[in-house]
Scaffold this active site. Structure first.
Site, PDB file in Angstrom:
ATOM      1  N   ASP A  16       0.832  -1.216   0.000  1.00  0.00           N
ATOM      2  CA  ASP A  16       0.000   0.000   0.000  1.00  0.00           C
ATOM      3  C   ASP A  16       0.862   1.260   0.000  1.00  0.00           C
ATOM      4  O   ASP A  16       1.973   1.262   0.516  1.00  0.00           O
ATOM      5  CB  ASP A  16      -0.922  -0.031   1.234  1.00  0.00           C
ATOM      6  N   GLY A  19       0.008   5.611  -4.302  1.00  0.00           N
ATOM      7  CA  GLY A  19      -0.594   6.907  -4.641  1.00  0.00           C
ATOM      8  C   GLY A  19       0.040   8.021  -3.828  1.00  0.00           C
ATOM      9  O   GLY A  19       0.430   9.067  -4.383  1.00  0.00           O
ATOM     10  N   TRP A  21       2.945   7.998  -2.376  1.00  0.00           N
ATOM     11  CA  TRP A  21       4.361   8.115  -2.759  1.00  0.00           C
ATOM     12  C   TRP A  21       4.488   9.075  -3.949  1.00  0.00           C
ATOM     13  O   TRP A  21       5.359   9.944  -3.977  1.00  0.00           O
ATOM     14  CB  TRP A  21       4.900   6.735  -3.123  1.00  0.00           C
ATOM     15  N   ARG A  29      -0.769   9.445  -9.678  1.00  0.00           N
ATOM     16  CA  ARG A  29      -0.809   8.181  -8.926  1.00  0.00           C
ATOM     17  C   ARG A  29      -0.201   7.021  -9.721  1.00  0.00           C
ATOM     18  O   ARG A  29       0.446   6.146  -9.165  1.00  0.00           O
ATOM     19  CB  ARG A  29      -2.274   7.821  -8.588  1.00  0.00           C
ATOM     20  N   HIS A  33       2.316   3.706  -9.032  1.00  0.00           N
ATOM     21  CA  HIS A  33       2.053   2.286  -9.330  1.00  0.00           C
ATOM     22  C   HIS A  33       3.216   1.671 -10.128  1.00  0.00           C
ATOM     23  O   HIS A  33       3.570   0.523  -9.943  1.00  0.00           O
ATOM     24  CB  HIS A  33       0.747   2.135 -10.110  1.00  0.00           C
ATOM     25  N   THR A  62     -10.741  -6.878  -4.942  1.00  0.00           N
ATOM     26  CA  THR A  62     -12.052  -6.812  -5.613  1.00  0.00           C
ATOM     27  C   THR A  62     -12.617  -5.395  -5.462  1.00  0.00           C
ATOM     28  O   THR A  62     -13.283  -4.888  -6.361  1.00  0.00           O
ATOM     29  CB  THR A  62     -13.045  -7.850  -5.027  1.00  0.00           C
ATOM     30  N   TRP A  65     -11.672  -2.493  -8.096  1.00  0.00           N
ATOM     31  CA  TRP A  65     -12.403  -2.291  -9.363  1.00  0.00           C
ATOM     32  C   TRP A  65     -13.227  -1.008  -9.311  1.00  0.00           C
ATOM     33  O   TRP A  65     -13.618  -0.468 -10.346  1.00  0.00           O
ATOM     34  CB  TRP A  65     -13.341  -3.479  -9.659  1.00  0.00           C
ATOM     35  N   LEU A 127      11.001 -20.545  -4.890  1.00  0.00           N
ATOM     36  CA  LEU A 127      10.064 -19.630  -4.218  1.00  0.00           C
ATOM     37  C   LEU A 127       8.715 -19.729  -4.916  1.00  0.00           C
ATOM     38  O   LEU A 127       8.658 -19.793  -6.142  1.00  0.00           O
ATOM     39  CB  LEU A 127      10.592 -18.188  -4.333  1.00  0.00           C
ATOM     40  N   ARG A 184       1.862  -4.791   6.256  1.00  0.00           N
ATOM     41  CA  ARG A 184       1.172  -3.758   5.483  1.00  0.00           C
ATOM     42  C   ARG A 184       2.022  -2.496   5.512  1.00  0.00           C
ATOM     43  O   ARG A 184       2.391  -2.020   6.585  1.00  0.00           O
ATOM     44  CB  ARG A 184      -0.226  -3.444   6.027  1.00  0.00           C
ATOM     45  N   ARG A 190      -5.160  -1.760   8.715  1.00  0.00           N
ATOM     46  CA  ARG A 190      -6.351  -2.577   8.460  1.00  0.00           C
ATOM     47  C   ARG A 190      -5.992  -3.682   7.477  1.00  0.00           C
ATOM     48  O   ARG A 190      -4.946  -3.663   6.852  1.00  0.00           O
ATOM     49  CB  ARG A 190      -7.519  -1.725   7.964  1.00  0.00           C
ATOM     50  N   GLU A 203       1.456 -13.310  12.486  1.00  0.00           N
ATOM     51  CA  GLU A 203       2.021 -12.145  13.180  1.00  0.00           C
ATOM     52  C   GLU A 203       1.886 -10.933  12.255  1.00  0.00           C
ATOM     53  O   GLU A 203       2.254 -10.990  11.077  1.00  0.00           O
ATOM     54  CB  GLU A 203       3.510 -12.372  13.481  1.00  0.00           C
TER      55      GLU A 203
HETATM   56  C1  IPE Z   1      -5.410  -2.788  -0.360  1.00  0.00           C
HETATM   57  O1  IPE Z   1      -5.036  -1.454  -0.474  1.00  0.00           O
HETATM   58  C2  IPE Z   1      -5.320  -3.494  -1.673  1.00  0.00           C
HETATM   59  C3  IPE Z   1      -3.983  -3.563  -2.267  1.00  0.00           C
HETATM   60  C4  IPE Z   1      -2.852  -3.177  -1.726  1.00  0.00           C
HETATM   61  C5  IPE Z   1      -3.952  -4.147  -3.570  1.00  0.00           C
HETATM   62  P1  IPE Z   1      -6.119  -0.302  -0.671  1.00  0.00           P
HETATM   63  O2  IPE Z   1      -5.378   0.980  -0.611  1.00  0.00           O
HETATM   64  O3  IPE Z   1      -6.933  -0.578  -1.864  1.00  0.00           O
HETATM   65  O4  IPE Z   1      -7.032  -0.496   0.624  1.00  0.00           O
HETATM   66  P2  IPE Z   1      -7.962   0.517   1.362  1.00  0.00           P
HETATM   67  O5  IPE Z   1      -8.895   1.052   0.346  1.00  0.00           O
HETATM   68  O6  IPE Z   1      -7.072   1.566   1.916  1.00  0.00           O
HETATM   69  O7  IPE Z   1      -8.622  -0.276   2.438  1.00  0.00           O
HETATM   70  C1  IPE Z   2      -1.542   0.371  -3.415  1.00  0.00           C
HETATM   71  O1  IPE Z   2      -1.362   1.744  -3.453  1.00  0.00           O
HETATM   72  C2  IPE Z   2      -1.731  -0.211  -4.794  1.00  0.00           C
HETATM   73  C3  IPE Z   2      -3.099  -0.661  -5.092  1.00  0.00           C
HETATM   74  C4  IPE Z   2      -4.091  -0.672  -4.258  1.00  0.00           C
HETATM   75  C5  IPE Z   2      -3.341  -1.115  -6.434  1.00  0.00           C
HETATM   76  P1  IPE Z   2      -2.596   2.751  -3.413  1.00  0.00           P
HETATM   77  O2  IPE Z   2      -3.024   3.036  -4.796  1.00  0.00           O
HETATM   78  O3  IPE Z   2      -3.662   2.246  -2.510  1.00  0.00           O
HETATM   79  O4  IPE Z   2      -1.905   4.038  -2.781  1.00  0.00           O
HETATM   80  P2  IPE Z   2      -2.496   4.998  -1.685  1.00  0.00           P
HETATM   81  O5  IPE Z   2      -2.980   4.140  -0.561  1.00  0.00           O
HETATM   82  O6  IPE Z   2      -3.613   5.760  -2.328  1.00  0.00           O
HETATM   83  O7  IPE Z   2      -1.337   5.861  -1.300  1.00  0.00           O
HETATM   84 MG    MG Z   3      -4.093   2.426  -0.545  1.00  0.00          MG
END
Ligand code: IPE
Ligand code: IPE
Ligand code: MG
Length: 236
Positions: A16, A19, A21, A29, A33, A62, A65, A127, A184, A190, A203
């Site tokens: 996570d 965006g 970063w 964003r 990615h 999911t 999307w 792996l 995470r 979460r 853990e």
């Molecule tokens: C969880 O991250 C899904 C992935 C890392 C692929 P999100 O950024 O989508 O999760 P929420 O929306 O903060 O819960």
């Molecule tokens: C995780 O980064 C990648 C995906 C969920 C695909 P985010 O896109 O959720 O980045 P933030 O959380 O908005 O910084």
């Molecule tokens: Mg995110």
């Protein structure tokens, strides 16, 4: 003497913060990615060195999307590029690839690519890299319930036979052990519908590092910390 052996078999990561970063750098964003996708290679290499046998990466949920069409298209574009470009690296490094999630929601060309990669890499053994793509844990469990019910109705299984082991065998993760470590990145604390059943005794590690900056040193540090934690249950 301090216990130094690595008892970790499986690490799951919620990648996570891409965006944020990019935003910090005044970039779109999708740039985040792209950097995030590049970091998958670094972390996969580091994992191989660490001797941990299974890595499961949350690449697209999911729920994802529901993001804007532009962002979803950009993510799928990156995925296509990555699947083509990294094929050689995967084979050279003896990595077995698996994909878990709602495959039918992906476009046909991507389904073909992932099926090809799974088939070609099936015998690799250093792996196992499991990519959670279009993945949602609740969806996975509902599918399992449907399939168990179908098998019960068809008379293939007896209701009394249903137990934790059997339920696990109906999940997408049936061939891999439960994670020992869940990481995470980005400071959120979460689970976001990730491996809910499988992390019953995992853990948990949360780091403020944004995914594109997460590196080998931090990964090794987490593995080290894990090896000093006492665990009564959940050992694979
Ligand atoms: C969880 O991250 C899904 C992935 C890392 C692929 P999100 O950024 O989508 O999760 P929420 O929306 O903060 O819960
Ligand atoms: C995780 O980064 C990648 C995906 C969920 C695909 P985010 O896109 O959720 O980045 P933030 O959380 O908005 O910084
Ligand atoms: Mg995110």
């Amino acid at each position: 003497m301090e216990e130094t052996t690595n008892s970790c078999k499986h690490i799951a990561i919620i990648m996570d913060g891409n965006g944020r970063w990019a935003k910090k750098r005044g970039m779109p964003r999708t740039f985040g990615h792209k950097k995030g996708a590049e970091n998958v290679i670094n972390i996969t290499r580091a994992m191989k060195e660490s001797g941990v046998k299974f890595l499961t990466l949350y690449a697209f949920s999911t729920e994802n999307w529901q993001r804007s069409k532009d962002e979803v298209d950009a993510l799928m574009g990156l995925l296509r590029e990555y699947l083509d470009k990294e094929f050689k690296e995967i084979m050279d490094n003896n990595v077995k690839l698996l994909f878990i999630g709602e495959r039918y929601m992906l476009s046909n060309d991507i389904i073909e690519k992932i099926e090809y990669l799974e088939k070609e890499s099936a015998k690799n053994s250093d792996l196992t890299l499991c990519v959670a793509l279009s993945y949602g844990s609740r969806c996975e469990m509902i599918n399992a319930v449907k399939n168990i019910t179908k098998d019960a109705v068809d008379g293939n299984i007896n209701i009394d036979e249903i137990n934790e082991k059997m339920f696990s065998s109906y999940l997408y993760t049936k061939d891999i052990p439960d994670p020992d470590i869940l990481i995470r990145t980005s400071g959120e604390q979460r689970i976001s519908n990730y491996l809910l059943w499988q992390i019953a005794y995992t853990e948990l590690f949360f780091t403020n590092t944004l995914w594109p900056d997460f590196n080998k040193d931090e990964l090794l540090d987490i593995i080290k910390k894990f090896n000093t934690r006492e665990r009564r249950y959940g050992k694979n």
